[in-house]
Design a protein around this motif. Structure first.
Motif, mmCIF file in Angstrom:
data_model
loop_
_atom_site.group_PDB
_atom_site.id
_atom_site.type_symbol
_atom_site.label_atom_id
_atom_site.label_comp_id
_atom_site.label_asym_id
_atom_site.label_seq_id
_atom_site.Cartn_x
_atom_site.Cartn_y
_atom_site.Cartn_z
ATOM 1 N N UNK A 77 0.829 -1.205 0.000
ATOM 2 C CA UNK A 77 0.000 0.000 0.000
ATOM 3 C C UNK A 77 0.864 1.256 0.000
ATOM 4 N N UNK A 78 1.883 1.277 0.845
ATOM 5 C CA UNK A 78 2.758 2.450 0.904
ATOM 6 C C UNK A 78 3.579 2.603 -0.384
ATOM 7 N N UNK A 79 3.997 1.467 -0.970
ATOM 8 C CA UNK A 79 4.743 1.551 -2.226
ATOM 9 C C UNK A 79 3.855 2.056 -3.352
ATOM 10 N N UNK A 81 1.555 4.348 -2.911
ATOM 11 C CA UNK A 81 1.549 5.805 -2.710
ATOM 12 C C UNK A 81 2.818 6.431 -3.268
ATOM 13 N N UNK A 82 3.958 5.762 -3.060
ATOM 14 C CA UNK A 82 5.213 6.257 -3.633
ATOM 15 C C UNK A 82 5.139 6.259 -5.154
ATOM 16 N N UNK A 83 4.561 5.203 -5.728
ATOM 17 C CA UNK A 83 4.423 5.118 -7.184
ATOM 18 C C UNK A 83 3.535 6.242 -7.713
ATOM 19 N N UNK A 84 2.464 6.570 -6.991
ATOM 20 C CA UNK A 84 1.598 7.683 -7.401
ATOM 21 C C UNK A 84 2.377 8.997 -7.394
ATOM 22 N N UNK A 85 3.200 9.204 -6.368
ATOM 23 C CA UNK A 85 4.025 10.414 -6.296
ATOM 24 C C UNK A 85 4.979 10.488 -7.480
ATOM 25 N N UNK A 86 5.606 9.369 -7.807
ATOM 26 C CA UNK A 86 6.549 9.330 -8.923
ATOM 27 C C UNK A 86 5.840 9.510 -10.259
ATOM 28 N N UNK A 87 4.665 8.903 -10.400
ATOM 29 C CA UNK A 87 3.933 8.971 -11.664
ATOM 30 C C UNK A 87 3.538 10.407 -11.992
ATOM 31 N N UNK A 88 3.155 11.181 -10.980
ATOM 32 C CA UNK A 88 2.772 12.572 -11.210
ATOM 33 C C UNK A 88 3.939 13.377 -11.776
ATOM 34 N N UNK A 256 3.701 7.030 -16.644
ATOM 35 C CA UNK A 256 3.056 7.027 -15.316
ATOM 36 C C UNK A 256 2.073 5.881 -15.134
ATOM 37 N N UNK A 257 1.383 5.492 -16.211
ATOM 38 C CA UNK A 257 0.481 4.332 -16.115
ATOM 39 C C UNK A 257 1.274 3.072 -15.787
ATOM 40 N N UNK A 258 2.455 2.945 -16.376
ATOM 41 C CA UNK A 258 3.297 1.776 -16.114
ATOM 42 C C UNK A 258 3.822 1.792 -14.685
ATOM 43 N N UNK A 259 4.208 2.971 -14.184
ATOM 44 C CA UNK A 259 4.727 3.090 -12.817
ATOM 45 C C UNK A 259 3.685 2.606 -11.815
ATOM 46 N N UNK A 260 2.453 3.093 -11.951
ATOM 47 C CA UNK A 260 1.385 2.735 -11.008
ATOM 48 C C UNK A 260 0.859 1.325 -11.279
ATOM 49 N N UNK A 261 0.624 1.006 -12.552
ATOM 50 C CA UNK A 261 0.051 -0.292 -12.902
ATOM 51 C C UNK A 261 0.932 -1.461 -12.508
ATOM 52 N N UNK A 262 2.251 -1.286 -12.613
ATOM 53 C CA UNK A 262 3.153 -2.386 -12.255
ATOM 54 C C UNK A 262 3.113 -2.682 -10.765
ATOM 55 N N UNK A 263 2.920 -1.643 -9.933
ATOM 56 C CA UNK A 263 2.821 -1.864 -8.487
ATOM 57 C C UNK A 263 1.515 -2.593 -8.144
ATOM 58 N N UNK A 264 0.406 -2.128 -8.733
ATOM 59 C CA UNK A 264 -0.883 -2.771 -8.460
ATOM 60 C C UNK A 264 -0.858 -4.238 -8.899
ATOM 61 N N UNK A 265 -0.365 -4.482 -10.108
ATOM 62 C CA UNK A 265 -0.295 -5.853 -10.612
ATOM 63 C C UNK A 265 0.610 -6.725 -9.761
ATOM 64 N N UNK A 266 1.761 -6.185 -9.365
ATOM 65 C CA UNK A 266 2.712 -6.957 -8.560
ATOM 66 C C UNK A 266 2.161 -7.235 -7.169
#
Length: 504
Positions: A77-79, A81-88, A256-266
């Motif tokens: 969950x925290x990772x 949030x980090x991915x969302x920050x990076x994606x922006x 950014x879709x890849x940054x966030x999507x890869x975390x959710x999928x993983x």
């Protein structure tokens, strides 16, 4: 005569090149990477099957099933949030260099921050690739021992690691298309492989553990009295999509879709895999006492037998290899980005591209360093583990810089990309900063008690060495050469609030 599809591709490429040119960079790479390829790069870099396997065997000894299950979900969950920050940030600055370039644009008045972020992250990615390739060698050693009962020597394992390093270099030298195809294939391999592993474990395990064991059993072999001291697992690597932003079509959307999507999928895939392992584990003490180079091989051997263990380890081994390849992809692109901005020596060499559009000097420098560092494994497993565990800390230290700037200087993001967090931006960045800082401290603490020379966490020494190297290069070289991004495309920023800059 061009058809509608070709014309549409040309329009997409023209639009893709627009933002980097606004930022001052002339397009140098062909945009051969699709959404699937960019998503695959991040997914591949995370290496969820191998990451979950490593997290499993570490967490099993320091928290048991209870620590594994809740540790995985909380940290995921925290990772995210980090991915969302990076994606922006990635959406606003879809250029090669990733974390380094983001810091250079967010805080241009402090070039030392961007320089240090770039160097630390480049070292981290090189060590991550080295760690991944040695892990592949350890999986091969486990396969040999399961198949024949023969235990490979450290020299033999390092020799295999050298071969894996060189093969990683060869694949990276063949360019963007090859990496894109491999990373796309990795998505299907991971999905299919996870399905095969989960079904095999749940069907073949002679004894299935109860839900009470999986969700409530606590185990602690660390020696620490506090039950709160358990392993923490992170999903690092999603930001790798930013390293290939100049090689992807419409990167301001896709990266950014890849940054966030890869975390959710993983997160989802890792949870399914971990639950299958927990329901199938036959003996925790057997895994702890194993002679296999990779302890989780013992879990598979106990649960599914010799032949299926060989199949399962092969699935994980290949996934690990593809993850290690993408680490060298990231390190070579980062060297290119740093050299382009005069933040790395031998500028012309590291910016040179071969006919496959690969920055081959950065690739083979990563391979060379990987081979040299792998030799430490022959002399001391403890020393080698300290060097490589520092890679995870160095990545988190690199995460700190852009997130901290967004927290303490909220107006630093001058222009938003199509992906942004709106009113939630500062809150998400603040939580991400707190968690990243916590992890950086936690990763250097001793993992067992009482602490002695054999179980001491020497990562603090190796991280200190990395920081010292980067600081020294800045004092004696970087501060005289590096002033910020060097433009390769003349542009006007009139009306944008950004001053005009000179063409280098």
């Amino acid at each position: 005569m061009e058809g509608p599809a070709a014309l549409r591709d040309d329009i997409d490429i023209e639009e893709s090149d627009k933002r980097p040119m606004e930022l001052g960079y002339k397009p140098e790479f062909r945009r051969d990477m699709s959404l699937f390829g960019v998503l695959g790069i991040s997914f591949c870099a995370i290496g969820i099957l191998t990451g979950s396997s490593a997290a499993f065997q570490a967490g099993l000894f320091s928290g048991g099933p209870l620590g594994l299950f809740w540790g995985w979900n909380i940290c995921s969950l925290f990772m995210l949030l980090i991915a969302l920050s990076q994606a922006e940030i990635c959406s606003a600055y879809p250029t090669m260099g990733g974390l380094y370039f983001w810091v250079s644009k967010l805080k241009p008045d402090l070039p030392v921050l961007a320089y240090c972020t770039g160097w630390i992250y480049a070292i981290a990615m090189t060590l991550t690739g080295t760690s991944g390739n040695l892990t592949v060698a350890l999986f091969i050693a486990s396969l040999v021992e399961v198949a024949s009962g023969r235990t490979l020597s450290r020299i033999e394992i390092v020799t295999i690691a050298w071969g894996i390093n060189i093969l990683s270099g060869v694949i990276n030298t063949t360019g963007t298309k090859a990496i894109g195809r491999m990373s796309s294939f990795n998505i299907w391999w991971t999905l299919g492989g996870t399905f095969v592993l989960v079904i095999t474990l749940l069907v073949k395990a002679p004894v299935k553990n109860s839900a009470q064991f999986v969700f409530t059993d606590f185990e602690n072999f660390t020696g620490w009295g506090s039950e709160g001291f358990v392993a923490v697992y992170s999903l690092e690597g999603s930001e790798t999509a930013g390293q290939v932003a100049e090689e992807a079509v419409r990167a301001e959307f896709l990266a950014p879709m890849a940054v966030v999507g890869s975390i959710i999928g993983s997160w989802i895939i890792g949870l399914a895999y971990m639950l299958a392992l927990l329901f199938s584990v036959q003996s925790i003490t057997s895994i702890q006492a194993t002679s296999y180079a990779i302890p989780i091989a013992q879990l598979y051997y106990d649960a599914v037998g010799k032949h299926l263990t060989l199949m399962c380890l092969t699935v994980i081994c290949l996934a690990q290899f593809m993850a290690a390849v993408t680490a060298f992809t990231a390190s070579s692109r980062l060297c290119y980005a740093l050299a382009r901005d005069d933040a790395f020596p031998a500028k012309s060499a590291f910016m040179a591209l071969n006919r496959h559009q690969a920055p081959y000097v950065g690739v083979w420098m990563s391979v060379f360093i990987g081979c040299v560092v792998s030799c430490a494994y022959i002399g001391s497993v403890i020393a080698f583990n300290a060097i490589l565990s520092s890679a995870a800390i160095a990545v988190m230290l690199s995460y700190l810089q852009p997130i901290a700037i967004r927290v303490f200087w909220p107006s630093s993001l001058k222009a938003r990309g199509p992906f942004h967090l709106g009113k939630w931006s500062w809150s998400i960045n603040a939580i991400s900063l707190a968690f990243t800082s916590f992890i950086c401290v936690l990763f250097i603490l001793p993992t067992a008690s009482p602490v002695n020379k054999n179980n001491m966490n020497y990562a603090v020494v190796s991280v200190g060495g990395i920081v010292m190297i980067v600081t020294t290069t800045w004092i004696f070289w970087g501060r005289f050469r590096y002033k910020g991004p060097v433009l390769t495309h003349l542009r006007r920023a009139s009306g944008s609030g950004i001053p005009d800059e000179k063409l280098a």
